[in-house]
Design an enzyme around this catalytic site. Structure first.
Site, PDB file in Angstrom:
ATOM      1  N   ASP A 105      -4.923  11.225   9.832  1.00  0.00           N
ATOM      2  CA  ASP A 105      -4.145  10.091   9.339  1.00  0.00           C
ATOM      3  C   ASP A 105      -4.149   9.037  10.434  1.00  0.00           C
ATOM      4  O   ASP A 105      -3.696   9.303  11.553  1.00  0.00           O
ATOM      5  CB  ASP A 105      -2.699  10.497   9.047  1.00  0.00           C
ATOM      6  CG  ASP A 105      -2.570  11.349   7.797  1.00  0.00           C
ATOM      7  OD1 ASP A 105      -3.513  11.350   6.987  1.00  0.00           O
ATOM      8  OD2 ASP A 105      -1.532  11.999   7.631  1.00  0.00           O
TER       9      ASP A 105
ATOM     10  N   ASP B  78      -0.764  11.880  -4.790  1.00  0.00           N
ATOM     11  CA  ASP B  78       0.455  12.249  -4.066  1.00  0.00           C
ATOM     12  C   ASP B  78       1.535  12.522  -5.104  1.00  0.00           C
ATOM     13  O   ASP B  78       1.866  11.635  -5.902  1.00  0.00           O
ATOM     14  CB  ASP B  78       0.908  11.119  -3.140  1.00  0.00           C
ATOM     15  CG  ASP B  78      -0.100  10.830  -2.035  1.00  0.00           C
ATOM     16  OD1 ASP B  78      -0.914  11.713  -1.720  1.00  0.00           O
ATOM     17  OD2 ASP B  78      -0.077   9.705  -1.490  1.00  0.00           O
TER      18      ASP B  78
END
Length: 254
Positions: free
Chosen positions: A13, A132
């Site tokens: 990330d 998500d």
């Protein structure tokens, strides 16, 4: 649907050019240089790498092609890149500098036909749709976008079916309920979607110990993605693979 060898995928990330890892998408902490991290994972036996610019879509920026180019020069395992991808030219630019697959999330929700177009243009094998999800009621999950900041109202199970119908070759499924907690993957929604679709499903969010990987693989996930436990060297990838192998989970061991 299950595929033969289970894959271990570290996730990078990236925010402002650095690898970061937060809890439940907030409280970010610095975890190092993305190129250095990619090299280490390549050497340690990761099956693939996923590289996400976690603020690109939220801030309206384009993919960080320059960093991706440097990473791709150094690693020799499949590289998936996501963040800020909203046009076919973004995909072309990333594939052109050496990434193997692209991950689309917000753009797929806002313009579902983008999945069809990108799959038709580049092939479904390089189109990953990232979903998500967050549980909002018993047996009900919604799809969130913009790094978990916006509830789309979409039913996660129906959306998973739709993205595959539109040409997604893989689903990256992140549970916002378990992400960063190290309490284990979200087995319930991962198993539901894995058994429902005919493409590989990557489980993401919640890995804290080796047993969590074994558990999610035994419940139909094709691959498992994690970040902080690998970044901060809490679990060694080769040790993890040896553990899985001893527990009759098929993995690639170099």
């Amino acid at each position: 649907m299950e595929y033969f060898a289970k894959r271990i995928i570290p996730c990078l990330d990236v925010k402002d050019g650095r690898v970061v890892k937060g809890v439940n998408f907030v409280g970010l902490r610095d975890a190092g240089d993305p190129v250095e991290a990619a090299i280490r994972y390549n050497e340690e036996g990761a099956d693939e790498l996923t590289f996400l610019d976690i603020t690109a879509s939220h801030e309206g920026r384009k993919p960080i092609v320059d960093i991706v180019k440097e990473v791709a020069k150094e690693v020799f395992i499949p590289l998936t890149v996501g963040g800020g991808i909203s046009e076919l030219s973004d995909i072309y630019d990333l594939l052109n500098v050496g990434c193997d697959k692209v991950s689309i999330n917000s753009a797929a929700v806002k313009n579902p036909d983008f999945i069809n177009k990108s799959s038709k243009r580049f092939g479904s094998q390089c189109i990953v749709v990232a979903i998500d999800v967050k549980k909002i009621a018993p047996n009900k999950w919604h799809v969130f976008i913009k790094g978990g900041r916006e509830d789309t109202g979409l039913d996660a199970i129906e959306w998973a079916k739709e993205v595959v119908d539109r040409g997604a070759g893989e689903i990256l499924l992140t549970s916002m309920d378990t992400d960063g907690t190290k309490a284990g993957f979200d087995i319930e929604i991962t198993e539901i979607i894995s058994k429902l679709v005919h493409v590989p499903v990557i489980a993401s969010g919640g890995a804290g110990k080796m047993e969590h990987f074994k558990e999610v693989f035994e419940h139909s996930a094709d691959a498992a993605l994690a970040a902080s436990i690998f970044h901060f060297k809490e679990i060694d990838i080769m040790d993890l693979k040896q553990y899985l192998h001893k527990n009759n989970i098929s993995v690639r061991i170099n």
